[in-house]
Design an enzyme around this catalytic site. Sequence first.
Site, PDB file in Angstrom:
ATOM      1  N   GLY A 252     113.746 -23.772 -28.952  1.00 44.19           N
ATOM      2  CA  GLY A 252     112.213 -23.931 -28.940  1.00 44.19           C
ATOM      3  C   GLY A 252     112.404 -25.619 -28.937  1.00 44.19           C
ATOM      4  CD  GLU A 253     110.729 -30.037 -28.595  1.00 44.96           C
ATOM      5  OE1 GLU A 253     110.841 -29.417 -27.567  1.00 44.96           O
ATOM      6  OE2 GLU A 253     111.452 -31.019 -28.969  1.00 44.96           O
TER       7      GLU A 253
ATOM      8  CB  CYS B 100     118.944 -24.604 -27.893  1.00 42.25           C
ATOM      9  SG  CYS B 100     118.515 -26.374 -27.016  1.00 42.25           S
TER      10      CYS B 100
ATOM     11  CB  ILE C  40     116.520 -25.389 -21.682  1.00 44.06           C
ATOM     12  CG1 ILE C  40     117.154 -24.573 -20.786  1.00 44.06           C
ATOM     13  CG2 ILE C  40     114.950 -26.069 -21.770  1.00 44.06           C
ATOM     14  CD1 ILE C  40     116.092 -23.044 -21.418  1.00 44.06           C
TER      15      ILE C  40
ATOM     16  CG  HIS D 177     118.786 -21.530 -24.364  1.00 39.51           C
ATOM     17  ND1 HIS D 177     117.568 -21.349 -25.143  1.00 39.51           N
ATOM     18  CD2 HIS D 177     118.713 -23.060 -24.332  1.00 39.51           C
ATOM     19  CE1 HIS D 177     117.045 -22.475 -25.671  1.00 39.51           C
ATOM     20  NE2 HIS D 177     117.558 -23.379 -25.088  1.00 39.51           N
TER      21      HIS D 177
ATOM     22  CD  GLU E 109     118.037 -17.573 -25.474  1.00 40.75           C
ATOM     23  OE1 GLU E 109     119.350 -17.683 -26.095  1.00 40.75           O
ATOM     24  OE2 GLU E 109     117.626 -18.459 -25.584  1.00 40.75           O
TER      25      GLU E 109
END
Length: 197
Positions: A47-48, A78, A140, A176, A178
Amino acid sequence: MAPVGILAVQGDFQAHGKALDRLGTAWRLVKKPSELNGLSGLILPGGESTTFLKFLQEEAWFEPIRRFASSRPVFGTCAGAILLAEKVENPSQDSLGLLHVTVRRNGYGRQLSSSVQTVEAEPELQIGPEAGAPLEAVLIRAPVILRAASQVRVLARLHGQAVLVREGTVLAGTFHPELTSDGRVHRYFCGMIADGN
Ligand code: GLN
């Protein structure tokens, strides 16, 4: 096995649930610290990381997560890996410090920053039906692991650089897993839980 918890304050937590479903592993979303009770392991999704941090600090998650991690496996992907790191650069920010690595946020050049790359996986990741197949990593705006302490084991590399690491009961990936149908990384994490280590 008790369910695996997936931190659900921000980011792509649902995709981790689907990945665990594919393995037949029970899971539960975790939205507040008290919900950590009764779980066998915990996933910190991507996410962030700055947004995560804001929530984690506002709702006093740091100590409960650290306590959880002292006896059960934790897996960060991540932004989750950034939260676990001992030191974060670009810019520097607070973190849980459960994994003795230094990460640089958004550390890849433009071309690799968001891409799918084949990574070199260690033999211990070659488990289940995908064993032996190339391991595809979805990056990402991924962090780069700049440095790792000697007790940190590298389980997968991209161009020689660590992208999946383990230190004791802490697992962290800059990509990632997932987001692909390849279950090896989640299977490996479930194995850490089942082994009780
Ligand atoms: N770039 C994000 C951060 O620094 C991480 C991206 C991700 O989790 N996919 O927090």
